[in-house]
Design a protein around this motif. Structure first.
Motif, PDB file in Angstrom:
ATOM      1  N   ILE A 218      11.355  11.773  -2.896  1.00 41.30           N
ATOM      2  CA  ILE A 218      10.379  12.642  -2.260  1.00 41.30           C
ATOM      3  C   ILE A 218      10.730  12.547  -0.963  1.00 41.30           C
ATOM      4  CG2 ILE A 218       8.034  13.624  -1.902  1.00 41.30           C
ATOM      5  CD1 ILE A 218       7.169  12.721  -4.485  1.00 41.30           C
ATOM      6  N   ILE A 219      11.229  13.476   0.051  1.00 44.67           N
ATOM      7  CA  ILE A 219      11.430  13.129   1.294  1.00 44.67           C
ATOM      8  C   ILE A 219      10.546  13.718   2.441  1.00 44.67           C
ATOM      9  CG2 ILE A 219      13.911  12.641   0.809  1.00 44.67           C
ATOM     10  CD1 ILE A 219      14.682  15.416   1.765  1.00 44.67           C
ATOM     11  N   ALA A 220       9.483  14.853   1.951  1.00 44.22           N
ATOM     12  CA  ALA A 220       8.688  15.342   2.836  1.00 44.22           C
ATOM     13  C   ALA A 220       7.620  16.128   2.169  1.00 44.22           C
ATOM     14  CB  ALA A 220       9.348  16.258   3.785  1.00 44.22           C
ATOM     15  N   VAL A 221       6.333  16.202   2.688  1.00 42.59           N
ATOM     16  CA  VAL A 221       5.180  17.054   2.037  1.00 42.59           C
ATOM     17  C   VAL A 221       4.833  17.908   2.933  1.00 42.59           C
ATOM     18  CG1 VAL A 221       4.517  15.118   0.223  1.00 42.59           C
ATOM     19  CG2 VAL A 221       3.695  15.035   2.656  1.00 42.59           C
ATOM     20  N   SER A 222       4.142  18.925   2.355  1.00 43.70           N
ATOM     21  CA  SER A 222       3.283  19.802   3.128  1.00 43.70           C
ATOM     22  C   SER A 222       2.041  19.310   3.749  1.00 43.70           C
ATOM     23  CB  SER A 222       3.420  21.235   2.490  1.00 43.70           C
ATOM     24  OG  SER A 222       2.304  20.962   1.501  1.00 43.70           O
ATOM     25  N   GLY A 223       1.338  20.206   4.616  1.00 43.17           N
ATOM     26  CA  GLY A 223      -0.038  19.877   5.181  1.00 43.17           C
ATOM     27  C   GLY A 223      -0.080  19.313   6.394  1.00 43.17           C
ATOM     28  N   GLY A 224      -1.151  19.139   6.780  1.00 43.92           N
ATOM     29  CA  GLY A 224      -1.549  18.492   8.214  1.00 43.92           C
ATOM     30  C   GLY A 224      -1.629  16.962   8.088  1.00 43.92           C
ATOM     31  N   ALA A 225      -1.370  16.468   6.907  1.00 43.93           N
ATOM     32  CA  ALA A 225      -1.557  14.841   7.001  1.00 43.93           C
ATOM     33  C   ALA A 225      -0.877  14.212   5.644  1.00 43.93           C
ATOM     34  CB  ALA A 225      -2.983  14.537   6.762  1.00 43.93           C
ATOM     35  N   ARG A 226      -0.372  13.193   5.792  1.00 47.62           N
ATOM     36  CA  ARG A 226       0.454  12.551   4.677  1.00 47.62           C
ATOM     37  C   ARG A 226      -0.463  12.525   3.455  1.00 47.62           C
ATOM     38  NH1 ARG A 226       4.591   7.712   6.779  1.00 47.62           N
ATOM     39  NH2 ARG A 226       5.150   8.902   8.744  1.00 47.62           N
ATOM     40  N   SER A 227       0.168  12.501   2.357  1.00 46.02           N
ATOM     41  CA  SER A 227      -0.393  12.256   1.010  1.00 46.02           C
ATOM     42  C   SER A 227      -1.125  11.074   0.846  1.00 46.02           C
ATOM     43  CB  SER A 227       0.400  12.647  -0.089  1.00 46.02           C
ATOM     44  OG  SER A 227      -0.138  12.066  -1.304  1.00 46.02           O
ATOM     45  N   PRO A 228      -2.207  10.856   0.324  1.00 48.05           N
ATOM     46  CA  PRO A 228      -2.769   9.455   0.108  1.00 48.05           C
ATOM     47  C   PRO A 228      -2.065   8.749  -0.882  1.00 48.05           C
ATOM     48  CG  PRO A 228      -4.239  10.916  -0.664  1.00 48.05           C
ATOM     49  CD  PRO A 228      -3.124  11.772   0.068  1.00 48.05           C
ATOM     50  N   VAL A 229      -1.207   9.257  -1.736  1.00 45.02           N
ATOM     51  CA  VAL A 229      -0.399   8.440  -2.907  1.00 45.02           C
ATOM     52  C   VAL A 229       1.026   8.257  -2.230  1.00 45.02           C
ATOM     53  CG1 VAL A 229      -2.040   9.283  -4.606  1.00 45.02           C
ATOM     54  CG2 VAL A 229       0.216  10.584  -4.176  1.00 45.02           C
ATOM     55  N   ASP A 232       4.264   6.706   2.659  1.00 46.45           N
ATOM     56  CA  ASP A 232       5.308   6.482   3.687  1.00 46.45           C
ATOM     57  C   ASP A 232       6.276   7.774   3.588  1.00 46.45           C
ATOM     58  OD1 ASP A 232       4.711   3.476   3.749  1.00 46.45           O
ATOM     59  OD2 ASP A 232       5.668   3.214   1.511  1.00 46.45           O
ATOM     60  N   VAL A 233       5.806   8.871   3.109  1.00 46.55           N
ATOM     61  CA  VAL A 233       6.410  10.148   3.010  1.00 46.55           C
ATOM     62  C   VAL A 233       5.915  10.934   4.227  1.00 46.55           C
ATOM     63  CG1 VAL A 233       7.268  12.256   1.952  1.00 46.55           C
ATOM     64  CG2 VAL A 233       7.222   9.998   0.725  1.00 46.55           C
ATOM     65  N   PRO A 234       6.831  11.347   5.168  1.00 47.48           N
ATOM     66  CA  PRO A 234       6.179  12.002   6.367  1.00 47.48           C
ATOM     67  C   PRO A 234       6.041  13.440   5.825  1.00 47.48           C
ATOM     68  CG  PRO A 234       8.505  11.867   6.670  1.00 47.48           C
ATOM     69  CD  PRO A 234       7.962  10.839   5.408  1.00 47.48           C
ATOM     70  N   THR A 235       5.152  14.148   6.574  1.00 53.23           N
ATOM     71  CA  THR A 235       4.836  15.654   6.541  1.00 53.23           C
ATOM     72  C   THR A 235       6.141  16.223   7.380  1.00 53.23           C
ATOM     73  OG1 THR A 235       3.703  15.797   8.451  1.00 53.23           O
ATOM     74  CG2 THR A 235       2.385  15.406   6.558  1.00 53.23           C
ATOM     75  N   PHE A 236       6.212  17.459   6.850  1.00 54.90           N
ATOM     76  CA  PHE A 236       7.300  18.341   7.738  1.00 54.90           C
ATOM     77  C   PHE A 236       7.052  18.186   9.206  1.00 54.90           C
ATOM     78  CE2 PHE A 236       7.937  19.797   3.305  1.00 54.90           C
ATOM     79  CZ  PHE A 236       9.192  20.079   3.194  1.00 54.90           C
ATOM     80  N   GLU A 237       5.877  18.314   9.511  1.00 57.49           N
ATOM     81  CA  GLU A 237       5.536  18.656  10.865  1.00 57.49           C
ATOM     82  C   GLU A 237       6.028  17.187  11.519  1.00 57.49           C
ATOM     83  OE1 GLU A 237       3.457  20.746  13.829  1.00 57.49           O
ATOM     84  OE2 GLU A 237       3.604  21.367  11.751  1.00 57.49           O
ATOM     85  N   GLU A 238       5.769  15.991  10.997  1.00 59.54           N
ATOM     86  CA  GLU A 238       5.962  14.706  11.447  1.00 59.54           C
ATOM     87  C   GLU A 238       7.795  14.445  11.629  1.00 59.54           C
ATOM     88  OE1 GLU A 238       3.113  11.132  10.384  1.00 59.54           O
ATOM     89  OE2 GLU A 238       3.626  12.334   8.620  1.00 59.54           O
ATOM     90  N   ALA A 239       8.338  14.886  10.693  1.00 59.26           N
ATOM     91  CA  ALA A 239       9.608  14.799  10.568  1.00 59.26           C
ATOM     92  C   ALA A 239      10.397  15.895  11.532  1.00 59.26           C
ATOM     93  CB  ALA A 239      10.223  15.229   9.199  1.00 59.26           C
ATOM     94  N   PHE A 241       9.909  19.223  11.601  1.00 61.30           N
ATOM     95  CA  PHE A 241      10.106  20.741  10.955  1.00 61.30           C
ATOM     96  C   PHE A 241       8.790  21.321  10.825  1.00 61.30           C
ATOM     97  CE2 PHE A 241      13.584  18.123   9.680  1.00 61.30           C
ATOM     98  CZ  PHE A 241      14.639  18.892   9.295  1.00 61.30           C
ATOM     99  N   PRO A 242       8.474  21.900  12.012  1.00 56.82           N
ATOM    100  CA  PRO A 242       7.174  22.638  12.157  1.00 56.82           C
ATOM    101  C   PRO A 242       6.986  23.938  11.257  1.00 56.82           C
ATOM    102  CG  PRO A 242       8.186  23.070  14.038  1.00 56.82           C
ATOM    103  CD  PRO A 242       9.001  21.841  13.462  1.00 56.82           C
ATOM    104  N   GLY A 243       5.786  24.328  10.905  1.00 54.13           N
ATOM    105  CA  GLY A 243       5.573  25.625  10.185  1.00 54.13           C
ATOM    106  C   GLY A 243       5.256  25.452   8.603  1.00 54.13           C
TER     107      GLY A 243
END
Length: 317
Positions: A218-229, A232-239, A241-243
């Motif tokens: 898993i290299i990215a997740v949606s949403g405004g904050a990282r997943s609690p589980v 270490d995986v960034p959100t798209f925004e952090e990486a 890639f906004p939107g």
């Protein structure tokens, strides 16, 4: 009319009303999941069904009716008798987004359904095969630029967050991505793990199991904050890639003409079941974020989702 007759009629009407109330959900209930077995929606339905049956005093079974990005099962519930015998458990993606991008779906979330209660929220995950050289989103973009022939990815259903993710990546990479729709998130994962597609967008719950087994990354997740589980995986925004600052939710629905008393009864049963410690633990382990609502809250959440996707799917001027 004599006073005695008034009393008799009133008593009879009370008995009829009580009898109708007592019959709420006494018939078997079929919960339709509009995706193939094995995905998070299916797992959630099978976790809740027997417990709802215990509270409601009836049998609750689950039936998978996959097809057309959730349209087949969802449309079947719209057309079902509004007597509580057929309900839908689905993400807002299937109920809200799909009919906006597929006018032939023949249903509208607010016009055709009664929201019976939200259950939980979830994030979307972008994953690559474990064999992929891409360790992060930037690496995946580099891979697409180097091998545009491999610019394909799997999605669980057409439109909405999965295709928004593809559009965001396309813009960054300057390479068109070919989306291949499957019959739910669970169906995306085998070809992804086998390297038949270069990436896949699924619900985070489905991706997590194969990620833990080392079969996908898993290299990215949606949403405004990282997943609690997946801290270490960034959100798209952090990486960069906004939107994709949006998540989805699972909820129960009934055909539009379901009597309000039955909606109240079901919602009360659902909230009772969602207070159970074992249920809460299993939902957290999926991982989903438990977020139950009363009926008014369910209506508000559905209206918010409808408003967001109405705007998001409008043609750009």
């Amino acid at each position: 009319m004599t006073p005695l007759r008034h009393v008799v009629i009133a008593a009879a009407l009370a008995c009829i009303a009580t009898g109708a109330s007592a019959q709420d959900f006494k018939q078997p209930i079929k919960v339709i999941v509009p995706f193939a077995a094995g995905g998070a929606t299916d797992q959630l339905a099978r976790l809740l069904a027997p417990r709802l049956g215990n509270v409601l005093g009836t049998t609750v079974t689950v039936e998978n009716r996959a097809g057309a990005s959730g349209q087949v099962g969802t449309a079947a519930v719209k057309s079902a008798a509004p007597d509580g015998s057929t309900l839908l458990l689905a993400p807002d993606h299937a109920t809200v987004v799909v009919p906006l991008i597929s006018p032939t779906a023949g249903y509208h979330a607010i016009r055709d359904f009664v929201p019976l209660g939200q259950i939980a929220r979830y994030q979307w995950a972008l994953s690559v095969p474990a064999s992929s050289p891409a360790r992060n989103l930037a690496g995946y973009v580099d891979l697409l630029r180097a091998k545009p022939q491999d610019a394909n990815y799997g999605i669980p259903l057409k439109g909405g967050v999965p295709e928004i993710i593809g559009t965001v990546i396309e813009r960054k990479a300057g390479v068109p991505l070919q989306a291949t729709p499957y019959s739910g998130s669970a169906a995306v994962l085998p070809p992804l793990a086998a390297g038949e597609i270069s990436a896949g967008v699924t619900g985070e719950p489905e991706a997590l199991a194969l990620s833990r087994e080392g079969k996908i990354r898993i290299i990215a997740v949606s949403g405004g904050a990282r997943s609690p589980v997946l801290p270490d995986v960034p959100t798209f925004e952090e990486a960069g890639f906004p939107g994709v600052n949006v998540n989805s939710f699972h909820a129960f629905y009934a055909p539009k003409a379901l009597p309000p008393a039955m909606a109240d009864t079901f919602n009360a049963a659902l909230r009772t079941v969602l207070k159970d410690e074992e249920v809460k633990r299993k939902i957290k382990d999926m991982p989903l974020v438990l977020d139950p609502t009363d009926l008014e809250g369910a209506k508000r959440e559905l209206a918010k989702s409808q408003d967001f996707w109405d705007k998001a799917t409008q043609p750009k001027k």
